[in-house]
Structure formats: structure tokens, C-alpha cells
Write an enzyme that holds these catalytic residues in place. Structure first.
Site, PDB file in Angstrom:
ATOM      1  N   HIS A 178     -73.755  13.821  23.847  1.00 46.83           N
ATOM      2  CA  HIS A 178     -72.784  13.059  24.637  1.00 46.83           C
ATOM      3  C   HIS A 178     -71.792  14.029  25.274  1.00 46.83           C
ATOM      4  O   HIS A 178     -71.803  15.216  25.005  1.00 46.83           O
ATOM      5  CB  HIS A 178     -72.077  11.993  23.790  1.00 46.83           C
ATOM      6  CG  HIS A 178     -71.124  12.535  22.758  1.00 46.83           C
ATOM      7  ND1 HIS A 178     -70.045  11.823  22.299  1.00 46.83           N
ATOM      8  CD2 HIS A 178     -71.080  13.707  22.088  1.00 46.83           C
ATOM      9  CE1 HIS A 178     -69.386  12.524  21.387  1.00 46.83           C
ATOM     10  NE2 HIS A 178     -70.001  13.670  21.241  1.00 46.83           N
ATOM     11  N   CYS A 235     -65.117  18.940  23.835  1.00 48.58           N
ATOM     12  CA  CYS A 235     -66.030  17.787  23.876  1.00 48.58           C
ATOM     13  C   CYS A 235     -66.195  17.200  25.280  1.00 48.58           C
ATOM     14  O   CYS A 235     -66.954  16.255  25.470  1.00 48.58           O
ATOM     15  CB  CYS A 235     -65.597  16.715  22.886  1.00 48.58           C
ATOM     16  SG  CYS A 235     -65.794  17.233  21.175  1.00 48.58           S
ATOM     17  N   HIS A 280     -72.776  18.036  24.625  1.00 45.06           N
ATOM     18  CA  HIS A 280     -73.092  18.629  23.323  1.00 45.06           C
ATOM     19  C   HIS A 280     -73.715  17.547  22.455  1.00 45.06           C
ATOM     20  O   HIS A 280     -73.790  16.389  22.857  1.00 45.06           O
ATOM     21  CB  HIS A 280     -71.826  19.192  22.656  1.00 45.06           C
ATOM     22  CG  HIS A 280     -70.803  18.152  22.352  1.00 45.06           C
ATOM     23  ND1 HIS A 280     -70.048  17.509  23.324  1.00 45.06           N
ATOM     24  CD2 HIS A 280     -70.435  17.589  21.173  1.00 45.06           C
ATOM     25  CE1 HIS A 280     -69.249  16.625  22.753  1.00 45.06           C
ATOM     26  NE2 HIS A 280     -69.468  16.645  21.439  1.00 45.06           N
ATOM     27  N   HIS A 336     -74.756  15.964  18.236  1.00 45.58           N
ATOM     28  CA  HIS A 336     -74.424  15.864  16.819  1.00 45.58           C
ATOM     29  C   HIS A 336     -75.629  15.367  16.041  1.00 45.58           C
ATOM     30  O   HIS A 336     -76.466  14.631  16.569  1.00 45.58           O
ATOM     31  CB  HIS A 336     -73.268  14.868  16.611  1.00 45.58           C
ATOM     32  CG  HIS A 336     -72.006  15.262  17.272  1.00 45.58           C
ATOM     33  ND1 HIS A 336     -71.183  16.250  16.791  1.00 45.58           N
ATOM     34  CD2 HIS A 336     -71.419  14.803  18.409  1.00 45.58           C
ATOM     35  CE1 HIS A 336     -70.139  16.376  17.588  1.00 45.58           C
ATOM     36  NE2 HIS A 336     -70.255  15.512  18.583  1.00 45.58           N
ATOM     37  N   HIS A 359     -82.161  11.450  19.990  1.00 45.78           N
ATOM     38  CA  HIS A 359     -82.530  12.406  21.035  1.00 45.78           C
ATOM     39  C   HIS A 359     -82.251  11.862  22.440  1.00 45.78           C
ATOM     40  O   HIS A 359     -82.969  12.156  23.392  1.00 45.78           O
ATOM     41  CB  HIS A 359     -83.978  12.874  20.881  1.00 45.78           C
ATOM     42  CG  HIS A 359     -84.125  13.831  19.750  1.00 45.78           C
ATOM     43  ND1 HIS A 359     -84.231  13.412  18.438  1.00 45.78           N
ATOM     44  CD2 HIS A 359     -84.134  15.183  19.724  1.00 45.78           C
ATOM     45  CE1 HIS A 359     -84.327  14.474  17.656  1.00 45.78           C
ATOM     46  NE2 HIS A 359     -84.257  15.568  18.406  1.00 45.78           N
ATOM     47  N   GLU A 395     -70.059  12.094  12.317  1.00 38.80           N
ATOM     48  CA  GLU A 395     -70.367  12.933  13.475  1.00 38.80           C
ATOM     49  C   GLU A 395     -70.579  14.389  13.070  1.00 38.80           C
ATOM     50  O   GLU A 395     -71.456  15.062  13.595  1.00 38.80           O
ATOM     51  CB  GLU A 395     -69.223  12.817  14.488  1.00 38.80           C
ATOM     52  CG  GLU A 395     -69.464  13.577  15.765  1.00 38.80           C
ATOM     53  CD  GLU A 395     -68.353  13.350  16.767  1.00 38.80           C
ATOM     54  OE1 GLU A 395     -68.395  12.316  17.470  1.00 38.80           O
ATOM     55  OE2 GLU A 395     -67.452  14.198  16.848  1.00 38.80           O
TER      56      GLU A 395
END
Length: 150
Positions: free
Chosen positions: A16, A25, A29, A31, A75, A136
């Protein structure tokens, strides 16, 4: 009959970016999310029912959460469709990437609210969603509690 809470845990990988954010952020990137889903209900009392003694079959809960959350978000890259990130999303989709456009900033807080709505809509009428915990990172998570949202 007593009420019992049961929890099933899931993992999935999602990317996201936070449009307009003033830190790292803002960049795309990902998680390794961990999602814990807790529901409450009374164990089935019918001795002729193959699920006698269960609140809900863990397999049935798994099917709901996989279909509503894991299979859709694993994904994938999530962007707020109301931001210029929609242009990046279009480019990624044209290159064969799995992109999800949502109408919220894709923070853990907003994602856990979205997941709660998706899961609640699929639960049997006698089963209630109690909490969701979306982790996260190893040290950061967001929680949704039904009791906070009455």
C-alpha cells in the site's frame, strides 16, 4: 447455553501507499499482515449435528475470511481511489499487477474496519464478530471491537 469466543489467525502479504502522508509510508511498500478474527456464539447442542459442540467450524470461519479478505488482499497493492495514486494503480494493473482501489486511506485502522464489515456480512446469524486484530508489523497493530461500535 454459555457463550464461547473462538479465534482463528490468518497471514497475508499486501502492499500500500498513504497518499499525502508526511513520512516513509507515502511510498509504495508492503507488510506481512497477521489477522486474528474472534467470534462469539453458543456451541451447537444438537447431538445429531456433525458440528455438535462447536460454535462455528474453524473450517467454515476460515472459508469466510479467506474469501472476503485473504484471497482478495494477499499479494495485492491497495490505494485510495480518491487520490492521484489512481494513475499509478492503472499503470500497475496494465502491467498485470493485482491492485485494489478503496474509498479510504489504506491504513491498518481503516483496513480493519473494512475487514470487519466484510466478515460480519458472511457470518451465520447466530454468530457475532467480537474483535479483529490486524497486525502490520511485529510491534504495531489495529484492533476493531464490536463493543466499541454499537
Amino acid at each position: 447455553m454459555p457463550k464461547i469466543r473462538i479465534t482463528k489467525q490468518f497471514t497475508f502479504e499486501t502492499g500500500h501507499a498513504l497518499y499525502g502522508y508526511d513520512g516513509k509510508c507515502k511510498n509504495v511498500h508492503g507488510h506481512s499482515y497477521k489477522l486474528a478474527v474472534t467470534v462469539i456464539g453458543s456451541p451447537i447442542e444438537d447431538t445429531n449435528n456433525v458440528k455438535f459442540g462447536m460454535v462455528i467450524d474453524f473450517g467454515d470461519l476460515k472459508k469466510i475470511v479467506k474469501e472476503e479478505v485473504v484471497d482478495q488482499f494477499d499479494h495485492a497493492t491497495v490505494f485510495n481511489k480518491n487520490t492521484p495514486h489512481v494513475e499509478l494503480a492503472k499503470e500497475l494493473e496494465q502491467r498485470g499487477h493485482h491492485v485494489i482501489l478503496v474509498d479510504y486511506q489504506p491504513t491498518s485502522e481503516n483496513m480493519v474496519v473494512d475487514f470487519a464489515q466484510r466478515i460480519k456480512s458472511r457470518l451465520p446469524k447466530d454468530i457475532d464478530l467480537v474483535t479483529l486484530r490486524l497486525q502490520e508489523t511485529e510491534s504495531s497493530y489495529a484492533e476493531w471491537h464490536q463493543s466499541d461500535n454499537l
